[in-house]
Design a protein around this motif. Structure first.
Motif, PDB file in Angstrom:
ATOM      1  N   PHE A 248       0.831  -1.203   0.000  1.00  0.00           N
ATOM      2  CA  PHE A 248       0.000   0.000   0.000  1.00  0.00           C
ATOM      3  C   PHE A 248       0.864   1.252   0.000  1.00  0.00           C
ATOM      4  N   ALA A 249       0.241   2.352  -0.389  1.00  0.00           N
ATOM      5  CA  ALA A 249       0.906   3.651  -0.377  1.00  0.00           C
ATOM      6  C   ALA A 249      -0.088   4.701   0.086  1.00  0.00           C
ATOM      7  N   ILE A 250       0.439   5.720   0.733  1.00  0.00           N
ATOM      8  CA  ILE A 250      -0.382   6.843   1.172  1.00  0.00           C
ATOM      9  C   ILE A 250       0.224   8.104   0.582  1.00  0.00           C
ATOM     10  N   SER A 251      -0.607   8.908  -0.043  1.00  0.00           N
ATOM     11  CA  SER A 251      -0.145  10.154  -0.638  1.00  0.00           C
ATOM     12  C   SER A 251      -0.997  11.284  -0.083  1.00  0.00           C
ATOM     13  N   ASN A 252      -0.359  12.206   0.605  1.00  0.00           N
ATOM     14  CA  ASN A 252      -1.076  13.355   1.162  1.00  0.00           C
ATOM     15  C   ASN A 252      -0.672  14.586   0.365  1.00  0.00           C
TER      16      ASN A 252
ATOM     17  N   TRP B   2      -3.896   2.167  -2.670  1.00  0.00           N
ATOM     18  CA  TRP B   2      -3.357   3.519  -2.660  1.00  0.00           C
ATOM     19  C   TRP B   2      -4.393   4.419  -2.019  1.00  0.00           C
ATOM     20  N   LEU B   3      -3.970   5.167  -1.016  1.00  0.00           N
ATOM     21  CA  LEU B   3      -4.838   6.122  -0.349  1.00  0.00           C
ATOM     22  C   LEU B   3      -4.331   7.517  -0.690  1.00  0.00           C
ATOM     23  N   GLY B   4      -5.113   8.253  -1.447  1.00  0.00           N
ATOM     24  CA  GLY B   4      -4.771   9.625  -1.812  1.00  0.00           C
ATOM     25  C   GLY B   4      -5.586  10.579  -0.968  1.00  0.00           C
ATOM     26  N   ILE B   5      -4.896  11.520  -0.325  1.00  0.00           N
ATOM     27  CA  ILE B   5      -5.563  12.442   0.603  1.00  0.00           C
ATOM     28  C   ILE B   5      -5.261  13.877   0.202  1.00  0.00           C
TER      29      ILE B   5
ATOM     30  N   CYS C  23     -10.637  11.729   0.559  1.00  0.00           N
ATOM     31  CA  CYS C  23      -9.814  10.518   0.494  1.00  0.00           C
ATOM     32  C   CYS C  23     -10.227   9.704  -0.732  1.00  0.00           C
TER      33      CYS C  23
ATOM     34  N   PHE D 269      -9.571   5.918  -2.376  1.00  0.00           N
ATOM     35  CA  PHE D 269      -9.058   4.580  -2.128  1.00  0.00           C
ATOM     36  C   PHE D 269      -8.993   3.856  -3.468  1.00  0.00           C
TER      37      PHE D 269
ATOM     38  N   VAL E 251      -9.900   2.442   7.503  1.00  0.00           N
ATOM     39  CA  VAL E 251      -9.159   3.704   7.522  1.00  0.00           C
ATOM     40  C   VAL E 251     -10.051   4.815   8.068  1.00  0.00           C
TER      41      VAL E 251
END
Length: 158
Positions: free
Chosen positions: A67-71, A103-106, A115, A117, A136
């Motif tokens: 997984f990846a998180i992009s803020n 991938w969670l884009g915030i 958000c 997903f 989440v």
């Protein structure tokens, strides 16, 4: 190693600080420089390295990470903000080609959190992706209600 008794928001602030320091020190630029084509090595050897790298991804079903998180950060639109009403915000990515499983884009736009997903089908089922998204959201709600909640308590909730 993360302390399981760490407070969620303290950990978030520490991570943000570490990323900020790395950016200010040019750590990311140095890593990119290392990854560039090296003039003293022949193109054939560089091509062979790239091919091996791609072939190694076969073992991970073509995925980089789980997984990846992009803020994207906080954005404000002041121009005619009262006339602009945003119901949803989406990011376009090519995750299906070779990105992460989740991938969670915030982004925060005019003090409203959005958000996205993203997940890769058929590797991840719609049901699993929905469970991930709900988890989440539940975790975010819990840390907003109780800013002093620890990682141990959060792990027991999920």
């Amino acid at each position: 190693m993360v302390n399981s008794n760490a407070i969620f928001w303290d950990l978030a602030r520490e991570c943000k600080s570490e990323i900020h320091n790395a950016l200010m020190n040019g750590t990311h630029i140095n890593l990119l420089k290392k990854a560039k084509l090296q003039p003293d090595i022949s193109l054939d050897i560089q091509r062979e390295k790239m091919i091996k790298s791609i072939l190694n991804r076969e073992k991970t079903m073509g995925r980089n990470n789980m997984f990846a998180i992009s803020n994207r950060g906080k954005l404000k639109f002041t121009h005619k903000a009262n006339q602009l009403k945003i119901k949803a915000l989406y990011f376009a990515t090519g995750q299906h080609i070779g990105g992460d499983c989740f991938w969670l884009g915030i982004v925060t736009l005019n003090d409203q959190l959005f958000c996205n997903f993203l997940y890769v089908e058929p590797l991840i089922s719609k049901k699993t992706a929905e469970l991930f998204a709900k988890n989440v959201i539940m975790l975010l709600e819990k840390v907003c209600i109780n800013p002093n909640i620890t990682l141990t308590i959060l792990s027991e909730l999920s």
